[in-house]
Design a protein around this motif. Structure first.
Motif, short mmCIF file in Angstrom:
data_model
loop_
_atom_site.label_atom_id
_atom_site.label_comp_id
_atom_site.label_asym_id
_atom_site.label_seq_id
_atom_site.Cartn_x
_atom_site.Cartn_y
_atom_site.Cartn_z
N VAL A 143 0.86 -1.19 0.00
CA VAL A 143 0.00 0.00 0.00
C VAL A 143 0.89 1.24 0.00
CG1 VAL A 143 -1.76 1.30 1.25
CG2 VAL A 143 -1.82 -1.22 1.27
N ASN A 144 0.73 2.11 -1.02
CA ASN A 144 1.51 3.34 -1.12
C ASN A 144 0.58 4.54 -1.11
OD1 ASN A 144 4.08 1.97 -1.61
ND2 ASN A 144 3.23 1.43 -3.60
N ARG A 145 0.71 5.36 -0.07
CA ARG A 145 -0.12 6.57 0.03
C ARG A 145 0.63 7.75 -0.55
NH1 ARG A 145 -0.64 3.32 4.34
NH2 ARG A 145 -2.72 2.86 5.14
N THR A 146 0.03 8.39 -1.57
CA THR A 146 0.67 9.55 -2.23
C THR A 146 -0.37 10.66 -2.35
OG1 THR A 146 0.12 8.65 -4.40
CG2 THR A 146 2.31 8.14 -3.55
N SER A 182 -3.54 12.61 -2.28
CA SER A 182 -4.96 12.27 -2.17
C SER A 182 -5.26 10.86 -2.68
CB SER A 182 -5.80 13.28 -2.95
OG SER A 182 -5.45 13.26 -4.32
N VAL A 228 -4.24 6.57 -3.17
CA VAL A 228 -3.58 5.38 -2.61
C VAL A 228 -3.34 4.41 -3.76
CG1 VAL A 228 -3.75 3.43 -1.03
CG2 VAL A 228 -4.67 5.67 -0.36
N ARG A 255 -8.18 8.23 -1.33
CA ARG A 255 -7.94 7.89 0.08
C ARG A 255 -9.24 7.54 0.81
NH1 ARG A 255 -3.62 9.09 3.54
NH2 ARG A 255 -1.69 9.68 2.49
#
Length: 351
Positions: A298-301, A303, A305, A324
């Motif tokens: 899981v990569n959050r960037t 607004s 994901v 998100r």
């Protein structure tokens, strides 16, 4: 001034850098040559400028054959990636240089040179730095000086070779917006080379995408993005998921889902379906027409994901991009199973 390239070929030994390329740039248009390194775009730009002579084909400027015309007589302004400013000259004198070195009969009076340079300094928003030297400027400021110098000789065509390639991402974005505003103001026919698709689609009125010296696709940015013509275009324009399948009973079958068959496909043809990460839906429940996959990363960037998954049936990697808020509602974590459904894909027959 319009530009027309007809059947241009340029080879270096046995290597064809440009291979039978044709296109037209309308007067006042901002036109992009886009492609990976080695695709021939810079060679083509140099042919238009007169810095290279084609082995075959012609270049027409405003309908007149300019293929054999000297670079000095083409009325072309050229902006390079690395500025090529004179370190020992001030900003003012760098911009004035092209006017001062003209043969005496064509050289404007000093007062006219001063007027023209001051006008350009205001246009590129650097009038407060006229007495500085290049070493005292930021990269973005130097590139604007280089652009002003190219405009000083009042070219009929402006050519830019990777104009923002040496700058960091934030400065590039700022200069892209600035160049687009400047172009809308002066409407000078312009062609720029870039390998950055975001840059090309944000700036250009039309785009030519090149690969191995040939044109893969030409069109307006929205058309190219929405209707990519080849698998190369799909892969070049960003992350894409590829699903392999075959044509059977008039349909293209890709494991759990099916698609309409391309016109050129035959029964038994091997085909591939392409879907961008944001064109895949993801759910906790089986909704039909998709596949089960296991969340690997899981990569959050900002607004968004980005989820990296592996298909349960064949271990194929799958990338999904969601908001998100959607990710929070799903409550997914590494190791969870999720059902992935293509919302949209393009199908091509494999070569």
């Amino acid at each position: 001034m319009s530009i027309e390239v007809r059947g241009v070929t340029k080879a270096y030994g046995s290597f064809a850098a440009v291979n039978d390329v044709s296109f037209t740039v309308d007067g006042g248009e901002l036109f992009a040559l886009l492609g990976p390194s080695g695709s021939g775009k810079t060679t083509l730009l140099r042919v238009i400028a007169g810095l290279e002579t084609p082995d075959r084909g012609t270049v027409l400027l405003n309908g007149e054959d300019a293929t054999e015309t000297n670079v000095r007589d083409r009325g072309v302004g050229f902006v390079f990636q690395h500025y090529a400013l004179f370190r020992h000259l001030t900003v003012f004198e760098n911009i004035a240089f092209g006017l001062r070195v003209r043969p005496r009969p064509q050289r404007p009076p000093n007062a006219e040179i001063t007027r023209r340079v001051e006008e350009l300094l205001k246009l590129v928003q650097l009038d407060y730095l006229s007495d500085r030297y290049p070493a005292q400027l930021s990269g973005g400021q130097r590139q604007r000086v280089a652009l002003a110098r190219a405009l000083a000789v009042e070219p009929k065509v402006l050519l830019l070779d990777e104009p923002f390639g040496a700058l960091d991402a934030n400065v590039r974005r700022e200069l892209r917006r600035w160049l687009r505003r400047l172009h809308d103001e002066i409407r000078l026919t312009s062609v720029f080379v870039t390998h950055d698709q975001e840059e090309a689609f944000e700036l250009a009125d039309r785009v030519v995408i090149m690969n191995h010296g040939r044109i893969e696709q030409e069109g307006r940015p929205d058309d190219v993005l929405e209707h990519p013509a080849t698998p190369f275009i799909m892969n070049f324009l960003g992350h894409v998921n590829t699903f392999r399948g075959r044509v059977e009973d008039g349909k293209a079958h890709f494991g759990a889902f099916t698609a309409d068959v391309p016109a050129e496909a035959n029964g038994g043809s091997s085909v591939s379906a392409y879907a961008r990460p944001h064109e895949l839906d993801i759910s906790r429940n089986e909704t039909g027409g998709g596949l089960w996959a296991t969340v690997q990363q899981v990569n959050r960037t900002g607004s968004l994901v980005r989820l990296e998954l592996r298909a349960v049936t064949d271990d194929q990697p799958v990338q999904v991009e969601i908001a998100r808020e959607t990710f929070a509602e799903l409550g997914l974590t590494t190791g969870d199973r999720a059902y992935v459904t293509p919302r949209r894909f393009r199908v091509f027959v494999d070569e």
